[in-house]
Write a protein that holds these residues in place. Structure first.
Motif, PDB file in Angstrom:
ATOM      1  N   VAL A  41       0.832  -1.208   0.000  1.00  0.00           N
ATOM      2  CA  VAL A  41       0.000   0.000   0.000  1.00  0.00           C
ATOM      3  C   VAL A  41       0.865   1.256   0.000  1.00  0.00           C
ATOM      4  CG1 VAL A  41      -1.683   1.335   1.303  1.00  0.00           C
ATOM      5  CG2 VAL A  41      -1.949  -1.126   1.096  1.00  0.00           C
ATOM      6  N   MET A  42       1.931   1.238   0.803  1.00  0.00           N
ATOM      7  CA  MET A  42       2.768   2.439   0.878  1.00  0.00           C
ATOM      8  C   MET A  42       3.489   2.698  -0.446  1.00  0.00           C
ATOM      9  SD  MET A  42       4.233   2.677   4.705  1.00  0.00           S
ATOM     10  CE  MET A  42       5.160   1.198   4.625  1.00  0.00           C
ATOM     11  N   CYS A  43       3.901   1.612  -1.117  1.00  0.00           N
ATOM     12  CA  CYS A  43       4.623   1.781  -2.378  1.00  0.00           C
ATOM     13  C   CYS A  43       3.691   2.175  -3.526  1.00  0.00           C
ATOM     14  CB  CYS A  43       5.364   0.504  -2.749  1.00  0.00           C
ATOM     15  SG  CYS A  43       6.717   0.139  -1.631  1.00  0.00           S
ATOM     16  N   LEU A  44       2.408   1.876  -3.384  1.00  0.00           N
ATOM     17  CA  LEU A  44       1.462   2.238  -4.452  1.00  0.00           C
ATOM     18  C   LEU A  44       1.440   3.740  -4.677  1.00  0.00           C
ATOM     19  CD1 LEU A  44      -1.853   0.197  -4.083  1.00  0.00           C
ATOM     20  CD2 LEU A  44      -0.218   0.124  -5.932  1.00  0.00           C
ATOM     21  N   THR A  45       1.594   4.515  -3.618  1.00  0.00           N
ATOM     22  CA  THR A  45       1.450   5.962  -3.754  1.00  0.00           C
ATOM     23  C   THR A  45       2.807   6.650  -3.818  1.00  0.00           C
ATOM     24  OG1 THR A  45       1.307   6.116  -1.376  1.00  0.00           O
ATOM     25  CG2 THR A  45      -0.749   6.035  -2.564  1.00  0.00           C
ATOM     26  N   SER A  46       3.834   5.892  -4.200  1.00  0.00           N
ATOM     27  CA  SER A  46       5.175   6.458  -4.210  1.00  0.00           C
ATOM     28  C   SER A  46       5.311   7.593  -5.222  1.00  0.00           C
ATOM     29  CB  SER A  46       6.166   5.357  -4.550  1.00  0.00           C
ATOM     30  OG  SER A  46       7.400   5.908  -4.892  1.00  0.00           O
ATOM     31  N   PHE A  47       5.931   8.660  -4.784  1.00  0.00           N
ATOM     32  CA  PHE A  47       6.102   9.798  -5.685  1.00  0.00           C
ATOM     33  C   PHE A  47       7.552  10.226  -5.802  1.00  0.00           C
ATOM     34  CE2 PHE A  47       6.346  14.516  -5.908  1.00  0.00           C
ATOM     35  CZ  PHE A  47       6.115  14.615  -7.254  1.00  0.00           C
ATOM     36  N   ALA A  48       8.149  10.619  -4.687  1.00  0.00           N
ATOM     37  CA  ALA A  48       9.483  11.219  -4.750  1.00  0.00           C
ATOM     38  C   ALA A  48      10.528  10.233  -5.265  1.00  0.00           C
ATOM     39  CB  ALA A  48       9.892  11.753  -3.382  1.00  0.00           C
ATOM     40  N   VAL A  49      10.380   8.961  -4.898  1.00  0.00           N
ATOM     41  CA  VAL A  49      11.322   7.958  -5.383  1.00  0.00           C
ATOM     42  C   VAL A  49      11.221   7.845  -6.898  1.00  0.00           C
ATOM     43  CG1 VAL A  49      11.772   5.490  -5.462  1.00  0.00           C
ATOM     44  CG2 VAL A  49      11.453   6.601  -3.272  1.00  0.00           C
ATOM     45  N   ALA A  50       9.988   7.732  -7.380  1.00  0.00           N
ATOM     46  CA  ALA A  50       9.782   7.587  -8.817  1.00  0.00           C
ATOM     47  C   ALA A  50      10.224   8.848  -9.554  1.00  0.00           C
ATOM     48  CB  ALA A  50       8.324   7.287  -9.102  1.00  0.00           C
ATOM     49  N   LEU A  51      10.047  10.005  -8.894  1.00  0.00           N
ATOM     50  CA  LEU A  51      10.412  11.262  -9.539  1.00  0.00           C
ATOM     51  C   LEU A  51      11.911  11.328  -9.791  1.00  0.00           C
ATOM     52  CD1 LEU A  51       9.426  14.094 -10.412  1.00  0.00           C
ATOM     53  CD2 LEU A  51       9.874  14.861  -8.110  1.00  0.00           C
ATOM     54  N   THR A  52      12.701  10.806  -8.865  1.00  0.00           N
ATOM     55  CA  THR A  52      14.145  10.912  -9.008  1.00  0.00           C
ATOM     56  C   THR A  52      14.758   9.725  -9.750  1.00  0.00           C
ATOM     57  OG1 THR A  52      13.849  11.335  -6.673  1.00  0.00           O
ATOM     58  CG2 THR A  52      15.920  11.986  -7.625  1.00  0.00           C
ATOM     59  N   LEU A  53      14.321   8.523  -9.406  1.00  0.00           N
ATOM     60  CA  LEU A  53      14.981   7.349  -9.974  1.00  0.00           C
ATOM     61  C   LEU A  53      14.191   6.739 -11.122  1.00  0.00           C
ATOM     62  CD1 LEU A  53      16.199   5.623  -6.732  1.00  0.00           C
ATOM     63  CD2 LEU A  53      17.506   6.997  -8.331  1.00  0.00           C
ATOM     64  N   GLY A  54      12.907   7.019 -11.183  1.00  0.00           N
ATOM     65  CA  GLY A  54      12.102   6.493 -12.286  1.00  0.00           C
ATOM     66  C   GLY A  54      12.060   7.529 -13.382  1.00  0.00           C
ATOM     67  N   GLY A  55      10.869   8.007 -13.665  1.00  0.00           N
ATOM     68  CA  GLY A  55      10.758   8.995 -14.722  1.00  0.00           C
ATOM     69  C   GLY A  55      10.801   8.313 -16.053  1.00  0.00           C
ATOM     70  N   GLY A  56      10.419   9.020 -17.082  1.00  0.00           N
ATOM     71  CA  GLY A  56      10.375   8.395 -18.387  1.00  0.00           C
ATOM     72  C   GLY A  56       9.164   7.493 -18.473  1.00  0.00           C
ATOM     73  N   PRO A  57       8.797   7.135 -19.685  1.00  0.00           N
ATOM     74  CA  PRO A  57       7.554   6.396 -19.860  1.00  0.00           C
ATOM     75  C   PRO A  57       7.592   5.012 -19.226  1.00  0.00           C
ATOM     76  CG  PRO A  57       8.420   7.183 -21.951  1.00  0.00           C
ATOM     77  CD  PRO A  57       9.472   7.432 -20.932  1.00  0.00           C
ATOM     78  N   ARG A  58       8.782   4.462 -19.014  1.00  0.00           N
ATOM     79  CA  ARG A  58       8.837   3.095 -18.520  1.00  0.00           C
ATOM     80  C   ARG A  58       8.672   3.010 -17.011  1.00  0.00           C
ATOM     81  NH1 ARG A  58      13.735   0.342 -21.607  1.00  0.00           N
ATOM     82  NH2 ARG A  58      14.046   2.546 -21.999  1.00  0.00           N
ATOM     83  N   ALA A  59       8.977   4.066 -16.332  1.00  0.00           N
ATOM     84  CA  ALA A  59       8.958   3.998 -14.873  1.00  0.00           C
ATOM     85  C   ALA A  59       8.193   5.176 -14.283  1.00  0.00           C
ATOM     86  CB  ALA A  59      10.379   3.950 -14.331  1.00  0.00           C
ATOM     87  N   THR A  60       6.898   5.256 -14.615  1.00  0.00           N
ATOM     88  CA  THR A  60       6.069   6.328 -14.099  1.00  0.00           C
ATOM     89  C   THR A  60       5.018   5.727 -13.171  1.00  0.00           C
ATOM     90  OG1 THR A  60       6.361   7.588 -16.119  1.00  0.00           O
ATOM     91  CG2 THR A  60       4.506   8.192 -14.749  1.00  0.00           C
ATOM     92  N   THR A  61       4.930   6.216 -11.928  1.00  0.00           N
ATOM     93  CA  THR A  61       3.860   5.759 -11.051  1.00  0.00           C
ATOM     94  C   THR A  61       2.639   6.647 -11.253  1.00  0.00           C
ATOM     95  OG1 THR A  61       4.615   7.182  -9.273  1.00  0.00           O
ATOM     96  CG2 THR A  61       5.473   4.937  -9.285  1.00  0.00           C
ATOM     97  N   ILE A  62       1.514   6.223 -10.694  1.00  0.00           N
ATOM     98  CA  ILE A  62       0.289   7.005 -10.851  1.00  0.00           C
ATOM     99  C   ILE A  62       0.490   8.407 -10.291  1.00  0.00           C
ATOM    100  CG2 ILE A  62      -2.167   7.149 -10.301  1.00  0.00           C
ATOM    101  CD1 ILE A  62      -2.225   4.152 -10.046  1.00  0.00           C
ATOM    102  N   GLU A  63       1.094   8.472  -9.103  1.00  0.00           N
ATOM    103  CA  GLU A  63       1.294   9.779  -8.470  1.00  0.00           C
ATOM    104  C   GLU A  63       2.160  10.676  -9.349  1.00  0.00           C
ATOM    105  OE1 GLU A  63      -0.201  10.735  -5.741  1.00  0.00           O
ATOM    106  OE2 GLU A  63       0.854  12.588  -5.296  1.00  0.00           O
ATOM    107  N   LEU A  64       3.155  10.085 -10.008  1.00  0.00           N
ATOM    108  CA  LEU A  64       4.016  10.856 -10.905  1.00  0.00           C
ATOM    109  C   LEU A  64       3.229  11.295 -12.139  1.00  0.00           C
ATOM    110  CD1 LEU A  64       6.872  11.900 -11.284  1.00  0.00           C
ATOM    111  CD2 LEU A  64       7.497   9.741 -12.311  1.00  0.00           C
ATOM    112  N   ALA A  65       2.339  10.427 -12.625  1.00  0.00           N
ATOM    113  CA  ALA A  65       1.510  10.785 -13.769  1.00  0.00           C
ATOM    114  C   ALA A  65       0.564  11.929 -13.410  1.00  0.00           C
ATOM    115  CB  ALA A  65       0.720   9.572 -14.258  1.00  0.00           C
ATOM    116  N   ILE A  66       0.080  11.926 -12.165  1.00  0.00           N
ATOM    117  CA  ILE A  66      -0.780  13.026 -11.703  1.00  0.00           C
ATOM    118  C   ILE A  66       0.024  14.327 -11.729  1.00  0.00           C
ATOM    119  CG2 ILE A  66      -2.022  13.972  -9.712  1.00  0.00           C
ATOM    120  CD1 ILE A  66      -2.658  11.111  -8.867  1.00  0.00           C
TER     121      ILE A  66
END
Lengths: 518, 325
Positions: A197-222
């Motif tokens: 549940v906690m990882c579902l809403t991940s934002f800051a991690v995805a913002l820095t280490l993810g990004g790009g179309p392959r690694a976008t979380t819902i929160e990042l897409a928002i």
């Protein structure tokens, strides 16, 4: 209902819960009301939803599985520094994400320590970006949490069982199967669900280490929908998806999540006859060493780099540090006003569906709540004036589910044990809280306050939307320093942030526990 | 009596405050950092205007536009500084910008005749690398190599969007194939320029999407000559950064004066060594010598502003599908 009167009035609790729901729904309504055209969910959004679920499942699975050997080793061994290590296991959870990522990059980045070492012995290097990176960071945050939850469960196993197993001369494997595995089967699903549940809403991690179309979380897409396309209908739609997805996962998990308790009492190892063999020792040693290195190396990186950076840290950093402490204290105050009445209501009700309202806080996108309130406030007055109150509020909402988990069980016990007596003494409402609840729940309230303060201190989400130059918080200031390639100064700011987050947690937690032990 | 005095002082104080008009400029974060042009420009302009110039940082270029849309006609901003050629059409669709009569003798590689926006600096996008790397000469070679690159997300950053347009303009319908070739070279896609460049300097990639003028920063600010831009034979895509005035500004004259100031020598002469871009008008004293070492593209590419929104949509879909594989 006269014969079932309670010492705690339900009304305040109901008002607090209603307020939480209203705050979130009002924001969603505000965003929807400004949505102009509906672009719906395209392939990119579906892939974000897919990625979110996959990374959360992987993070939860890996964290939980790796936690088993580490927790087992910690439960079986006694060594110098064990108590300190167990305490430090609580640190990543309250560590500001932006600080942690900086530490992880130093250790696992392309030019980081690990890859240097790998390249030194001619092994292929690893990448920290994309799915790997997001999962790695999540494991860094959640492995210690899982370890603590498992360790706590291990400590509940009666020592007599191990004595019996030793008398029967069971092999280590048989001990695991007959004593430890049944316990793990109970605790593992809940631990994994909590992390999921906690990882579902991940934002800051995805913002820095993810990004790009392959690694976008819902929160990042928002975030992308708000920040670039300004597609409010898509942002609102994605917020709804997240609310439903994380909300229902959290609701399901609620029934199996172990209660979050990071109190003391885990610093004593049991006598374990089955763990005396050399192989067992070696395995436990390896598990503890790897676990500790994984945890401590990034911390070491933050501290060594930060000390050098403190010299060049500009005055603006200290200014925003003061602001951050203010926001954190406000969040703690708001949290207490919401959480205590709600916990009171839940504790006196039968098994709490009310607790699900608390979970709303974790499922709602902070960016959506922030933007919604921006839209509501902007026509009336300057939103910058509300930057800090809104940030404090949203941070309190995010901490609410954890805090309810911490407060409800002991509060339920207190009400059961002292309810009738207090009733007979007409001790109700505030006096009941003052004389009965607070002294008994002091450790839990202190812990909850520390947790909220630390989480709020490191949050980056909402403030970025509202803040102008004069109202920045420390994480935002740090992000801006990184943005102007002042990496040294940013490392200094990271160290200050680390010290403040851990400090605020320690002070509140200590204040709560100090009394209990006296 | 005491209250009366207090009231009178308060009133006087307020009116004295009101006598100094405040000009609010929304811009991107790096413009107003201590090392950017913001502080110098603020000081120089305030000496001439008898006003209070207030910069408000709003992340990157696209975020600037999103914030403006969020605030709509009620925005406090008088000026928006930092939109670029890829965003002009989208900005005009909001109907929030006022026409301007500021003109100047621009030193741009293209003719400038926009009725709302005034250019203040410009540059060519390019991949920057260390001198110890043998650079590719075009996107095909880059795609076939195993060189690691960091790019910016076109949805949140102007260089990222520039790269999208660059490949689209150079390769047209073959753009998806080029992106497919690049996919395994991309280490990560960052939110903005700063993160990408920071990661590159930390050694996280061999090349980073930036500007042909970035090496000048290292030469002048750090006396480091090991960073160079790779010339690509397809030509390089251009970016022109612009400043515009909001129609609902309550300081319309002052806003006009600020736009005038941005193309004056006082502002133009500080931009090269603070924003690290080419000035829109050559300063009296010319450019610092380090800029002479910048590569000169064989061909300048630029898609007309009006054509950008439709092309962006198409190119973004191609980009998303190529990189989601």
């Amino acid at each position: 209902m006269a014969f079932r009167a309670f010492a705690i009035s339900k009304n305040t609790g109901i008002s607090a819960a209603t307020l939480v729901v209203l705050l979130i729904l009002a924001a969603l309504w505000a965003v929807l009301s400004r949505a102009e055209y509906g672009s719906g969910l395209g392939p990119a959004e579906w892939s974000a939803i897919h990625f979110t679920v996959v990374q959360a499942a992987l993070s939860a699975g890996i964290s939980t599985l790796l936690a088993v050997p580490v927790a087992r080793a910690l439960a079986r061994r006694r060594f110098t520094g064990r108590g300190l290590l167990v305490t430090l296991l609580g640190a990543p959870f309250i560590l500001p994400v932006i600080v942690a990522v900086l530490g992880l990059l130093t250790v696992f980045g392309r030019a980081g320590w690990l890859n240097m070492a790998l390249a030194g012995v001619n092994l292929p290097t690893i990448s920290i970006y994309g799915l790997h990176g997001v999962v790695l960071a999540h494991v860094f945050f959640n492995l210690p949490l899982a370890t603590r939850l498992l360790l706590q469960a291990w400590q509940t196993l009666p020592a007599e069982r191990f004595r019996l197993a030793a008398q029967l001369d069971l092999t280590p494997h048989a001990v695991f199967q007959s004593i430890e595995w049944p316990m793990l089967r109970q605790i593992l699903p809940g631990t994994a669900a909590l992390i999921f549940v906690m990882c579902l809403t991940s934002f800051a991690v995805a913002l820095t280490l993810g990004g790009g179309p392959r690694a976008t979380t819902i929160e990042l897409a928002i975030y992308q929908a708000f920040r670039f396309d300004f597609d409010l209908s898509r942002a609102a739609l994605l917020s709804l998806v997240q609310l439903v997805l994380a909300g229902s996962a959290a609701f399901l998990a609620l029934w199996i999540i172990p209660s979050v308790s990071m109190g003391g009492g885990q610093d004593r190892a049991r006598q374990r006859w089955d763990a005396r063999g050399g192989v067992q020792r070696l395995m436990d040693g390896i598990a503890i060493t790897i676990g500790a290195l994984f945890l401590l190396l990034p911390f070491g990186a933050i501290i060594t780099q930060g000390l050098a950076g403190l010299m060049v840290t500009p005055a603006s950093v200290w200014q925003s540090a003061v602001t951050s402490v203010g926001v954190a204290l406000c969040s703690v105050a708001v949290l207490l006003m919401l959480a205590l009445p709600m916990a009171g209501w839940i504790a006196t009700a039968k098994r709490g569906s009310v607790e699900a309202i608390g979970l709303f806080g974790i499922a709602a996108s902070p960016l959506m709540v922030g933007t919604g309130w921006f839209i509501l406030i902007h026509p009336i007055t300057d939103p910058v004036l509300f930057a800090l109150p809104v940030t404090a509020l949203v941070n309190a909402l995010m901490a609410l589910p954890f805090v309810l988990r911490i407060l409800v069980p002991p509060l339920r016990d207190t009400v059961q044990v002292y309810g009738r007596l207090s009733q007979a003494l007409s001790l109700q409402g505030w006096p009941f809280w003052r004389w009965v609840v607070f002294p008994r729940l002091r450790p839990q309230i202190g812990f909850a306050m520390g947790l909220t303060g630390a989480l709020s201190m490191g949050d980056l989400g909402v403030i970025a939307l509202f803040a102008d130059q004069d109202h920045t918080t420390l994480p935002l200031q740090m992000y801006r320093l990184m943005g102007s390639y002042q990496m040294e100064a940013a490392a200094g700011a990271a160290l200050i942030l680390l010290a403040l987050s851990l400090g605020i947690f320690w002070i509140f937690d200590k204040a709560g526990r100090g009394h209990a032990q006296a | 009596m005491k209250y009366l005095t207090l009231a009178a002082t308060t009133f006087l104080a307020t009116s004295a405050y009101a006598d100094t008009p405040e000009l609010v400029v929304y811009t991107y974060d790096s413009f107003i950092s201590d090392w950017g042009p913001g502080p110098v420009i603020e000081k120089a302009f305030e000496e001439t205007c008898a006003c209070d110039l207030k910069f408000v940082g709003m992340g990157d270029g696209p975020a600037l536009l999103a914030r403006l849309k969020l605030e709509g006609a009620r925005s406090d901003a008088d000026i928006v500084l930092g939109l670029d050629t890829s965003l002009i059409a989208a900005a005009k669709q909001t109907g929030l910008f006022a026409p301007t009569d500021v003109t100047a003798d621009y030193d741009l590689p293209i003719a400038w005749n926009d009725e709302s926006f005034v250019p203040y600096d410009w540059g060519y996008f390019a991949f920057v690398h260390s001198t110890d790397l043998t650079p590719p000469h075009n996107f095909r070679e880059l795609g076939e190599s195993d060189i690691k690159i960091i790019i910016q997300d076109p949805r949140s950053s102007t260089p990222g969007l520039g790269l999208l347009m660059w490949i689209k303009e150079a390769y047209g319908n073959e753009a998806p194939a080029i992106w497919a070739g690049l996919a395994d070279n991309i280490v990560t896609v960052t939110k903005g320029w700063s993160e990408a460049y920071g990661l590159f300097l930390e050694g996280e990639a061999d090349m980073v999407l930036s500007y042909t003028t970035s090496p000048a920063y290292h030469i002048i600010a750090e006396e480091d000559e090991t960073k160079v831009a790779a010339p690509f034979d397809e030509g390089h895509y251009m970016q022109v950064e612009v400043v515009g005035k909001l129609a609902n500004s309550d300081q319309s004259d002052l806003a006009g004066a600020f736009m005038e100031f941005m193309v004056s020598d006082a502002a133009q002469s500080v931009l090269p060594t603070t924003n690290w871009m080419y000035p829109a008008i050559m300063p009296k004293d010319g450019l610092p010598a380090a800029f002479d070492q910048s590569i000169e593209p064989e061909k300048a590419l630029l898609i007309p502003n009006e054509a950008v929104p439709a092309l962006r949509k198409e190119a973004l879909a191609e980009w998303l599908s190529a990189l989601s594989q």
